[in-house]
Design a protein around this motif. Structure first.
Motif, PDB file in Angstrom:
ATOM      1  N   ILE A   1       0.837  -1.207   0.000  1.00 28.15           N
ATOM      2  CA  ILE A   1       0.000   0.000   0.000  1.00 28.15           C
ATOM      3  C   ILE A   1       0.867   1.251   0.000  1.00 28.15           C
ATOM      4  CG2 ILE A   1      -1.693   1.328   1.333  1.00 28.15           C
ATOM      5  CD1 ILE A   1      -2.926  -1.355   2.198  1.00 28.15           C
ATOM      6  N   GLU A   2       1.942   1.242   0.772  1.00 27.86           N
ATOM      7  CA  GLU A   2       2.849   2.389   0.799  1.00 27.86           C
ATOM      8  C   GLU A   2       3.461   2.650  -0.577  1.00 27.86           C
ATOM      9  OE1 GLU A   2       3.995   4.803   3.431  1.00 27.86           O
ATOM     10  OE2 GLU A   2       1.925   4.157   3.632  1.00 27.86           O
ATOM     11  N   GLN A   3       3.807   1.597  -1.293  1.00 26.15           N
ATOM     12  CA  GLN A   3       4.399   1.760  -2.615  1.00 26.15           C
ATOM     13  C   GLN A   3       3.409   2.365  -3.605  1.00 26.15           C
ATOM     14  OE1 GLN A   3       5.985  -2.122  -3.510  1.00 26.15           O
ATOM     15  NE2 GLN A   3       7.758  -1.823  -2.175  1.00 26.15           N
ATOM     16  N   ALA A   4       2.111   2.133  -3.384  1.00 23.67           N
ATOM     17  CA  ALA A   4       1.095   2.747  -4.250  1.00 23.67           C
ATOM     18  C   ALA A   4       1.096   4.262  -4.079  1.00 23.67           C
ATOM     19  CB  ALA A   4      -0.288   2.174  -3.944  1.00 23.67           C
ATOM     20  N   GLY A   5       1.490   4.742  -2.896  1.00 20.34           N
ATOM     21  CA  GLY A   5       1.682   6.168  -2.663  1.00 20.34           C
ATOM     22  C   GLY A   5       0.438   7.006  -2.482  1.00 20.34           C
ATOM     23  N   SER A   6      -0.746   6.392  -2.343  1.00 21.37           N
ATOM     24  CA  SER A   6      -1.967   7.197  -2.263  1.00 21.37           C
ATOM     25  C   SER A   6      -2.600   7.214  -0.877  1.00 21.37           C
ATOM     26  CB  SER A   6      -2.994   6.689  -3.278  1.00 21.37           C
ATOM     27  OG  SER A   6      -3.310   5.341  -3.009  1.00 21.37           O
ATOM     28  N   PHE A   7      -2.084   6.426   0.050  1.00 19.92           N
ATOM     29  CA  PHE A   7      -2.646   6.385   1.399  1.00 19.92           C
ATOM     30  C   PHE A   7      -1.721   7.126   2.356  1.00 19.92           C
ATOM     31  CE2 PHE A   7      -3.225   4.156   5.546  1.00 19.92           C
ATOM     32  CZ  PHE A   7      -4.525   4.576   5.781  1.00 19.92           C
ATOM     33  N   ARG A   8      -2.262   8.073   3.104  1.00 23.75           N
ATOM     34  CA  ARG A   8      -1.449   8.883   4.011  1.00 23.75           C
ATOM     35  C   ARG A   8      -1.882   8.734   5.468  1.00 23.75           C
ATOM     36  NH1 ARG A   8       3.061   9.407   3.074  1.00 23.75           N
ATOM     37  NH2 ARG A   8       3.227  11.199   4.434  1.00 23.75           N
ATOM     38  N   GLY A   9      -2.646   7.699   5.762  1.00 20.13           N
ATOM     39  CA  GLY A   9      -3.069   7.471   7.137  1.00 20.13           C
ATOM     40  C   GLY A   9      -2.095   6.572   7.885  1.00 20.13           C
ATOM     41  N   LEU A  10      -2.586   5.942   8.942  1.00 20.72           N
ATOM     42  CA  LEU A  10      -1.795   5.043   9.775  1.00 20.72           C
ATOM     43  C   LEU A  10      -2.171   3.598   9.480  1.00 20.72           C
ATOM     44  CD1 LEU A  10      -2.088   7.019  13.139  1.00 20.72           C
ATOM     45  CD2 LEU A  10      -0.211   7.093  11.476  1.00 20.72           C
ATOM     46  N   TYR A  11      -1.447   2.662  10.076  1.00 19.09           N
ATOM     47  CA  TYR A  11      -1.678   1.240   9.846  1.00 19.09           C
ATOM     48  C   TYR A  11      -1.791   0.487  11.167  1.00 19.09           C
ATOM     49  CZ  TYR A  11      -0.108   2.025   5.034  1.00 19.09           C
ATOM     50  OH  TYR A  11       0.030   2.481   3.749  1.00 19.09           O
ATOM     51  N   HIS A  12      -2.359  -0.718  11.039  1.00 18.55           N
ATOM     52  CA  HIS A  12      -2.295  -1.690  12.126  1.00 18.55           C
ATOM     53  C   HIS A  12      -2.079  -3.052  11.473  1.00 18.55           C
ATOM     54  CE1 HIS A  12      -2.874  -3.040  16.264  1.00 18.55           C
ATOM     55  NE2 HIS A  12      -3.330  -4.140  15.696  1.00 18.55           N
ATOM     56  N   VAL A  13      -0.973  -3.714  11.821  1.00 18.90           N
ATOM     57  CA  VAL A  13      -0.633  -5.010  11.244  1.00 18.90           C
ATOM     58  C   VAL A  13      -1.125  -6.106  12.193  1.00 18.90           C
ATOM     59  CG1 VAL A  13       1.223  -6.487  10.405  1.00 18.90           C
ATOM     60  CG2 VAL A  13       1.403  -3.998  10.136  1.00 18.90           C
ATOM     61  N   LEU A  14      -1.997  -6.967  11.687  1.00 19.81           N
ATOM     62  CA  LEU A  14      -2.598  -8.025  12.514  1.00 19.81           C
ATOM     63  C   LEU A  14      -1.619  -9.153  12.829  1.00 19.81           C
ATOM     64  CD1 LEU A  14      -6.045  -8.314  10.727  1.00 19.81           C
ATOM     65  CD2 LEU A  14      -5.608  -7.319  12.983  1.00 19.81           C
ATOM     66  N   GLN A  15      -0.585  -9.296  12.030  1.00 20.72           N
ATOM     67  CA  GLN A  15       0.392 -10.378  12.150  1.00 20.72           C
ATOM     68  C   GLN A  15      -0.212 -11.729  11.769  1.00 20.72           C
ATOM     69  OE1 GLN A  15       1.786  -9.540  16.235  1.00 20.72           O
ATOM     70  NE2 GLN A  15       3.675  -8.801  15.300  1.00 20.72           N
ATOM     71  N   GLY A  16      -1.107 -11.686  10.783  1.00 22.27           N
ATOM     72  CA  GLY A  16      -1.725 -12.908  10.272  1.00 22.27           C
ATOM     73  C   GLY A  16      -3.205 -12.695  10.023  1.00 22.27           C
ATOM     74  N   ARG A  17      -3.895 -13.792   9.812  1.00 21.94           N
ATOM     75  CA  ARG A  17      -5.349 -13.739   9.650  1.00 21.94           C
ATOM     76  C   ARG A  17      -5.945 -14.972  10.294  1.00 21.94           C
ATOM     77  NH1 ARG A  17      -4.665 -14.320   3.356  1.00 21.94           N
ATOM     78  NH2 ARG A  17      -4.179 -16.518   3.195  1.00 21.94           N
TER      79      ARG A  17
END
Length: 199
Positions: A95-111
């Motif tokens: 998503i960062e490489q797409a360059g269009s999102f400027r918010g924050l993240y939360h990584v679940l560490q799996g699904r």
């Protein structure tokens, strides 16, 4: 007494243990390393060591970082009111490489994957709920993989977030069902972020 494997066979086995690397690919990689100049090969080995020794999960979002908090969480220019929930760090990077999102993240560490023994307690869902209870975040974008397990994970999270003052959206279905975020191209991810819809 078992015979000790040669260094090249040990290297081939090490490469073969990586995901999506078969025996022939492992052999090609091992022989490529063997042909590298010494400095390049040592730098390659050092980069692996540095990743294992120096990177740790960010205390806030679980992105990888050399410090307690990652650069994204520390960046005051990011939109502090929008949070994208992803399964893995590689999804965040896509998503960062797409360059269009400027918010924050939360990584679940799996699904969630009951067949593999992955329940809610093995993911960072409780930490996510705690972050949202602070009241700063107003929108949560579900960036889980568009397949049965990813959708099940998103649904379980949405259920946990019921009653909190946040809008829950999900990435638009321009993403191919069953494809992982890391395989999506830049334009596809940018469109999915821009066209997100209510969950």
């Amino acid at each position: 007494m078992a015979k000790t494997k040669s260094p090249i066979n040990r290297l081939i086995d090490a490469f073969a243990n990586l995901p999506s690397i078969g025996k022939k690919s492992a052999e090609r990689l091992a022989y490529h390393v063997l042909k590298m100049p010494n400095e390049e090969a040592i730098e390659f080995a050092e980069s692996i060591r540095a990743v294992k020794e120096n990177l740790r999960p960010c205390k806030t979002c679980f992105n990888l970082s050399e410090n307690e908090e990652c650069d994204i969480c520390k960046d005051p220019r990011r939109d502090q009111n929008v949070l994208c929930v992803v399964e893995q760090v590689r999804d965040l990077l896509a998503i960062e490489q797409a360059g269009s999102f400027r918010g924050l993240y939360h990584v679940l560490q799996g699904r969630l994957s009951p067949l593999d023994g992955v329940g809610p307690e093995k993911l960072s869902i409780n930490t996510l709920v705690t972050r949202l209870k602070e009241g700063v975040i107003r929108e949560v974008i579900m960036g889980t993989t568009p397949n049965v397990e990813g959708d099940g994970t998103a649904l379980a999270i949405a259920t946990r977030l019921a009653g909190l003052p946040v809008t829950i959206t999900r990435l638009a279905r321009g993403l191919t069902v069953g494809a992982s975020l890391e395989q999506a191209n830049r334009d596809m991810l940018a469109d999915a972020i821009a066209s997100r819809q209510p969950f």
